[in-house]
Write a protein that holds these residues in place. Structure first.
Motif, PDB file in Angstrom:
ATOM      1  N   GLU A   1       0.826  -1.205   0.000  1.00 47.33           N
ATOM      2  CA  GLU A   1       0.000   0.000   0.000  1.00 47.33           C
ATOM      3  C   GLU A   1       0.866   1.264   0.000  1.00 47.33           C
ATOM      4  O   GLU A   1       0.603   2.207  -0.755  1.00 47.33           O
ATOM      5  CB  GLU A   1      -0.918   0.006   1.222  1.00 47.33           C
TER       6      GLU A   1
ATOM      7  N   VAL B   1       2.567   1.739  -3.414  1.00 44.07           N
ATOM      8  CA  VAL B   1       1.603   2.185  -4.423  1.00 44.07           C
ATOM      9  C   VAL B   1       1.237   3.644  -4.202  1.00 44.07           C
ATOM     10  O   VAL B   1       1.159   4.439  -5.150  1.00 44.07           O
ATOM     11  CB  VAL B   1       0.337   1.294  -4.371  1.00 44.07           C
ATOM     12  N   GLN B   2       1.033   4.011  -2.938  1.00 47.42           N
ATOM     13  CA  GLN B   2       0.653   5.388  -2.619  1.00 47.42           C
ATOM     14  C   GLN B   2       1.773   6.360  -3.003  1.00 47.42           C
ATOM     15  O   GLN B   2       1.523   7.419  -3.584  1.00 47.42           O
ATOM     16  CB  GLN B   2       0.340   5.494  -1.130  1.00 47.42           C
TER      17      GLN B   2
ATOM     18  N   THR C   1       1.933   6.633  -6.782  1.00 45.90           N
ATOM     19  CA  THR C   1       0.781   7.384  -7.291  1.00 45.90           C
ATOM     20  C   THR C   1       0.970   8.876  -7.076  1.00 45.90           C
ATOM     21  O   THR C   1       0.697   9.696  -7.974  1.00 45.90           O
ATOM     22  CB  THR C   1      -0.516   6.918  -6.582  1.00 45.90           C
TER      23      THR C   1
ATOM     24  N   LYS D   1      -4.016   2.161  -9.982  1.00 42.81           N
ATOM     25  CA  LYS D   1      -5.394   2.403  -9.550  1.00 42.81           C
ATOM     26  C   LYS D   1      -6.129   1.084  -9.297  1.00 42.81           C
ATOM     27  O   LYS D   1      -6.919   0.959  -8.345  1.00 42.81           O
ATOM     28  CB  LYS D   1      -6.140   3.225 -10.598  1.00 42.81           C
TER      29      LYS D   1
ATOM     30  N   GLN E   1      -4.909  -0.305  -5.958  1.00 35.60           N
ATOM     31  CA  GLN E   1      -5.554   0.401  -4.853  1.00 35.60           C
ATOM     32  C   GLN E   1      -7.009  -0.016  -4.701  1.00 35.60           C
ATOM     33  O   GLN E   1      -7.515  -0.154  -3.578  1.00 35.60           O
ATOM     34  CB  GLN E   1      -5.464   1.915  -5.076  1.00 35.60           C
ATOM     35  N   LYS E   2      -7.674  -0.241  -5.811  1.00 36.46           N
ATOM     36  CA  LYS E   2      -9.067  -0.671  -5.774  1.00 36.46           C
ATOM     37  C   LYS E   2      -9.210  -2.001  -5.044  1.00 36.46           C
ATOM     38  O   LYS E   2     -10.114  -2.210  -4.239  1.00 36.46           O
ATOM     39  CB  LYS E   2      -9.606  -0.794  -7.204  1.00 36.46           C
TER      40      LYS E   2
ATOM     41  N   TYR F   1      -8.468  -1.553  -1.168  1.00 31.95           N
ATOM     42  CA  TYR F   1      -9.478  -0.861  -0.389  1.00 31.95           C
ATOM     43  C   TYR F   1     -10.885  -1.445  -0.560  1.00 31.95           C
ATOM     44  O   TYR F   1     -11.844  -0.906  -0.032  1.00 31.95           O
ATOM     45  CB  TYR F   1      -9.504   0.630  -0.770  1.00 31.95           C
TER      46      TYR F   1
END
Length: 247
Positions: A199, A202-203, A206, A220, A223-224, A227
């Protein structure tokens, strides 16, 4: 021709100086790793946990083995998800393959199995048994469910060791439950930490792309997935959210 279970166990125990009694005990991964080490002599045995007790430890052993397969260009899929369940048939088939592979590749050199694993215990690994086993033992000790049994638990005959046996069985059951729960908690934390690292990466990526006016559809999608929720796992609307944690 397939080798019998008894012959496989005899070969395994002699080669690795082990005391395995069941094929399914190979599901911990330690023995498979050391069979490879007996062939090549360079497997990182310090990373192999011979007395692994929990499934996440079994998986870690197989990851070591998987790396060796890749490095040695061994074209054989390792059905990790099946093997770590410690089922007899799955491990029998894989051990039979390992025996054939060993026959074809072992050079006849001497092998110090105990030395290579640095004296790690050679006793059969204690794979996790269903908790109901202990419950049945406790019930048996208490006399529950016996047809025709009329003696109350508190009204045992003089000289009977029944209450003591019942207490020991219940204490054993409690230890098994405690060990099992500890293993599940460690496994949960192990995979949660991995997800948290993913996470964060990726954050960060991004945010970097956004600062450059770009975006990545793959990020994206990741992340989908991270979450997404399912019925029964939603975060309550009024629940306090830790600013540093997003799970």
């Amino acid at each position: 021709m397939a080798v019998s279970r008894s012959d496989l166990l005899a070969w395994l125990n002699e080669l690795l100086q082990l005391n395995y009694t069941k094929i399914e005990q190979c599901g911990t991964g330690g023995a498979y790793c050391q069979i490879l080490d007996s062939i090549y002599g360079d497997l990182p045995m310090a990373r192999v946990k011979m007395n692994a007790k929990h499934e996440y430890e079994f998986v870690a052993n197989f990851k070591v083995m998987q790396n060796v397969f890749k490095a040695k260009k061994i074209d054989k899929p390792i059905p990790i998800e099946k093997l770590v369940k410690c089922k007899m048939q799955d491990n029998l088939e894989f051990l039979q393959w390992m025996k054939r592979f060993w026959d074809s590749n072992y050079g006849g050199q001497g092998y110090d199995a105990v030395g290579r694993r640095r004296g790690a215990p050679a006793e059969p690994p204690a794979t996790i048994a269903p908790l109901s086993t202990g419950a049945r033992s406790a019930s048996a000790a208490l006399g529950v469910g016996r047809s025709g049994g009329k003696t109350p638990i508190s009204g045992h005959r003089a000289g009977s060791t029944q209450p003591n046996e019942a207490m020991q069985a219940l204490q054993t059951q409690l230890r098994e439950m405690s060990t099992h729960m500890e293993g599940l908690e460690k496994e949960r934390d192990f995979y949660f930490a991995k997800l948290r690292d993913i996470e964060i990466l990726v954050q960060q990526q991004t945010e970097t792309l956004e600062s450059q006016g770009k975006e990545d559809d793959n990020l994206k999608e990741i992340q989908k997935i991270l979450y997404s929720t399912e019925d029964g796992f939603e975060v309550p609307e009024n629940a306090a959210v830790d600013e540093e944690e997003t799970f």
